[in-house]
Design a protein around this motif. Structure first.
Motif, PDB file in Angstrom:
ATOM      1  N   LEU A 172      37.696  44.104  43.459  1.00  0.00           N
ATOM      2  CA  LEU A 172      38.037  44.465  44.830  1.00  0.00           C
ATOM      3  C   LEU A 172      39.067  45.599  44.847  1.00  0.00           C
ATOM      4  O   LEU A 172      38.936  46.554  45.616  1.00  0.00           O
ATOM      5  CB  LEU A 172      38.571  43.231  45.556  1.00  0.00           C
ATOM      6  N   ALA A 173      40.083  45.518  43.993  1.00  0.00           N
ATOM      7  CA  ALA A 173      41.118  46.545  43.925  1.00  0.00           C
ATOM      8  C   ALA A 173      40.532  47.881  43.467  1.00  0.00           C
ATOM      9  O   ALA A 173      40.884  48.935  43.999  1.00  0.00           O
ATOM     10  CB  ALA A 173      42.234  46.106  42.983  1.00  0.00           C
ATOM     11  N   THR A 174      39.632  47.836  42.501  1.00  0.00           N
ATOM     12  CA  THR A 174      39.008  49.059  41.991  1.00  0.00           C
ATOM     13  C   THR A 174      38.141  49.711  43.066  1.00  0.00           C
ATOM     14  O   THR A 174      38.192  50.933  43.255  1.00  0.00           O
ATOM     15  CB  THR A 174      38.183  48.750  40.728  1.00  0.00           C
ATOM     16  N   GLU A 175      37.359  48.900  43.775  1.00  0.00           N
ATOM     17  CA  GLU A 175      36.526  49.436  44.861  1.00  0.00           C
ATOM     18  C   GLU A 175      37.405  50.045  45.952  1.00  0.00           C
ATOM     19  O   GLU A 175      37.129  51.141  46.449  1.00  0.00           O
ATOM     20  CB  GLU A 175      35.659  48.329  45.466  1.00  0.00           C
ATOM     21  N   GLY A 176      38.456  49.326  46.327  1.00  0.00           N
ATOM     22  CA  GLY A 176      39.360  49.815  47.366  1.00  0.00           C
ATOM     23  C   GLY A 176      40.056  51.095  46.950  1.00  0.00           C
ATOM     24  O   GLY A 176      40.216  52.021  47.759  1.00  0.00           O
ATOM     25  N   ALA A 177      40.457  51.177  45.684  1.00  0.00           N
ATOM     26  CA  ALA A 177      41.134  52.380  45.184  1.00  0.00           C
ATOM     27  C   ALA A 177      40.200  53.587  45.229  1.00  0.00           C
ATOM     28  O   ALA A 177      40.632  54.702  45.555  1.00  0.00           O
ATOM     29  CB  ALA A 177      41.647  52.148  43.766  1.00  0.00           C
ATOM     30  N   ALA A 178      38.935  53.375  44.944  1.00  0.00           N
ATOM     31  CA  ALA A 178      37.969  54.477  44.987  1.00  0.00           C
ATOM     32  C   ALA A 178      37.788  54.982  46.417  1.00  0.00           C
ATOM     33  O   ALA A 178      37.768  56.194  46.655  1.00  0.00           O
ATOM     34  CB  ALA A 178      36.633  54.033  44.398  1.00  0.00           C
ATOM     35  N   VAL A 179      37.674  54.065  47.360  1.00  0.00           N
ATOM     36  CA  VAL A 179      37.535  54.452  48.773  1.00  0.00           C
ATOM     37  C   VAL A 179      38.809  55.160  49.241  1.00  0.00           C
ATOM     38  O   VAL A 179      38.758  56.178  49.944  1.00  0.00           O
ATOM     39  CB  VAL A 179      37.225  53.222  49.658  1.00  0.00           C
ATOM     40  N   PHE A 180      39.964  54.635  48.832  1.00  0.00           N
ATOM     41  CA  PHE A 180      41.238  55.232  49.207  1.00  0.00           C
ATOM     42  C   PHE A 180      41.357  56.652  48.635  1.00  0.00           C
ATOM     43  O   PHE A 180      41.783  57.580  49.331  1.00  0.00           O
ATOM     44  CB  PHE A 180      42.391  54.347  48.725  1.00  0.00           C
ATOM     45  N   ALA A 181      40.949  56.830  47.383  1.00  0.00           N
ATOM     46  CA  ALA A 181      41.003  58.158  46.763  1.00  0.00           C
ATOM     47  C   ALA A 181      40.120  59.150  47.520  1.00  0.00           C
ATOM     48  O   ALA A 181      40.513  60.310  47.731  1.00  0.00           O
ATOM     49  CB  ALA A 181      40.575  58.069  45.296  1.00  0.00           C
ATOM     50  N   GLU A 182      38.939  58.701  47.955  1.00  0.00           N
ATOM     51  CA  GLU A 182      38.062  59.571  48.748  1.00  0.00           C
ATOM     52  C   GLU A 182      38.736  59.956  50.054  1.00  0.00           C
ATOM     53  O   GLU A 182      38.670  61.115  50.481  1.00  0.00           O
ATOM     54  CB  GLU A 182      36.736  58.865  49.036  1.00  0.00           C
ATOM     55  N   HIS A 183      39.384  58.986  50.690  1.00  0.00           N
ATOM     56  CA  HIS A 183      40.058  59.240  51.966  1.00  0.00           C
ATOM     57  C   HIS A 183      41.187  60.255  51.775  1.00  0.00           C
ATOM     58  O   HIS A 183      41.313  61.207  52.549  1.00  0.00           O
ATOM     59  CB  HIS A 183      40.590  57.934  52.554  1.00  0.00           C
ATOM     60  N   ILE A 184      42.000  60.051  50.765  1.00  0.00           N
ATOM     61  CA  ILE A 184      43.110  60.974  50.501  1.00  0.00           C
ATOM     62  C   ILE A 184      42.572  62.356  50.147  1.00  0.00           C
ATOM     63  O   ILE A 184      43.109  63.377  50.591  1.00  0.00           O
ATOM     64  CB  ILE A 184      44.038  60.433  49.384  1.00  0.00           C
ATOM     65  N   SER A 185      41.505  62.413  49.370  1.00  0.00           N
ATOM     66  CA  SER A 185      40.897  63.702  49.030  1.00  0.00           C
ATOM     67  C   SER A 185      40.485  64.459  50.281  1.00  0.00           C
ATOM     68  O   SER A 185      40.671  65.682  50.360  1.00  0.00           O
ATOM     69  CB  SER A 185      39.687  63.512  48.113  1.00  0.00           C
ATOM     70  N   SER A 186      39.951  63.739  51.255  1.00  0.00           N
ATOM     71  CA  SER A 186      39.552  64.415  52.500  1.00  0.00           C
ATOM     72  C   SER A 186      40.774  64.904  53.277  1.00  0.00           C
ATOM     73  O   SER A 186      40.713  65.938  53.945  1.00  0.00           O
ATOM     74  CB  SER A 186      38.671  63.505  53.363  1.00  0.00           C
ATOM     75  N   LEU A 187      41.893  64.190  53.171  1.00  0.00           N
ATOM     76  CA  LEU A 187      43.106  64.614  53.869  1.00  0.00           C
ATOM     77  C   LEU A 187      43.692  65.898  53.278  1.00  0.00           C
ATOM     78  O   LEU A 187      44.268  66.712  54.002  1.00  0.00           O
ATOM     79  CB  LEU A 187      44.179  63.513  53.827  1.00  0.00           C
ATOM     80  N   VAL A 188      43.564  66.071  51.970  1.00  0.00           N
ATOM     81  CA  VAL A 188      44.154  67.242  51.313  1.00  0.00           C
ATOM     82  C   VAL A 188      43.117  68.320  50.990  1.00  0.00           C
ATOM     83  O   VAL A 188      43.439  69.308  50.323  1.00  0.00           O
ATOM     84  CB  VAL A 188      44.931  66.838  50.037  1.00  0.00           C
ATOM     85  N   ALA A 189      41.902  68.168  51.498  1.00  0.00           N
ATOM     86  CA  ALA A 189      40.819  69.095  51.171  1.00  0.00           C
ATOM     87  C   ALA A 189      41.152  70.539  51.541  1.00  0.00           C
ATOM     88  O   ALA A 189      40.722  71.470  50.861  1.00  0.00           O
ATOM     89  CB  ALA A 189      39.524  68.664  51.858  1.00  0.00           C
ATOM     90  N   GLY A 190      41.939  70.740  52.580  1.00  0.00           N
ATOM     91  CA  GLY A 190      42.284  72.096  53.005  1.00  0.00           C
ATOM     92  C   GLY A 190      43.396  72.736  52.201  1.00  0.00           C
ATOM     93  O   GLY A 190      43.710  73.912  52.403  1.00  0.00           O
ATOM     94  N   LEU A 191      43.979  72.011  51.284  1.00  0.00           N
ATOM     95  CA  LEU A 191      45.061  72.554  50.458  1.00  0.00           C
ATOM     96  C   LEU A 191      44.501  73.196  49.197  1.00  0.00           C
ATOM     97  O   LEU A 191      43.527  72.710  48.625  1.00  0.00           O
ATOM     98  CB  LEU A 191      46.035  71.444  50.054  1.00  0.00           C
TER      99      LEU A 191
END
Length: 144
Positions: free
Chosen positions: A98-117
């Motif tokens: 569960l933690a690994t799945e959540g971390a992957a989704v979280f990483a995708e979310h953060i990647s989208s937040l910093v995509a313009g940098l």
């Protein structure tokens, strides 16, 4: 930029991160603090006391949190081989998945937040975030 601008920007960034974690947790019927618990336990096997300090919870709150996670099969408790009064908390295979799945989704979310940098800006942001975290750890230790 003023100190007020910095405070506001950091608060808004914190809200974005906390909301992302809460959304991920909600998809698995986990509270934000349960998500944080699993995140801590992915790489550590702390004592109950260390876990409480890390999550900012008192003894009764951390006991209840671990009880609920244990009932769901996400964590286990084991007595310390050195001191039976000390209890360690570890993540189960189910909790790890569960933690690994959540971390992957979280990483995708953060990647989208910093995509313009730019790559350089992301490296700078990472370096500055580590500095702030390090400063925060020192400040917390001074207040303990």
């Amino acid at each position: 930029m003023t100190d007020t601008d910095l405070v506001d920007a950091l608060a808004q960034l914190s809200f974005l991160v906390q909301n992302a974690l809460a959304e991920i947790g909600a998809q698995h019927d986990l509270s934000l603090v349960q998500v944080r618990l699993l995140g801590v336990l992915r790489d550590h096997e702390p004592t109950m006391q260390e876990l409480g300090r890390h999550l900012g919870l008192d003894k009764s709150s951390i006991s209840g949190l671990v009880d609920r996670a244990q009932r769901r099969g996400l964590v286990t408790r084991t007595a310390s081989p050195v001191d039976r009064r000390v209890t360690h908390v570890s993540i189960t295979e189910t909790g790890q998945r569960l933690a690994t799945e959540g971390a992957a989704v979280f990483a995708e979310h953060i990647s989208s937040l910093v995509a313009g940098l730019s790559a350089a800006d992301r490296r700078t942001l990472t370096r500055l975030a580590h500095q702030v975290i390090s400063n925060g750890s020192r400040v917390s230790e001074e207040h303990d």
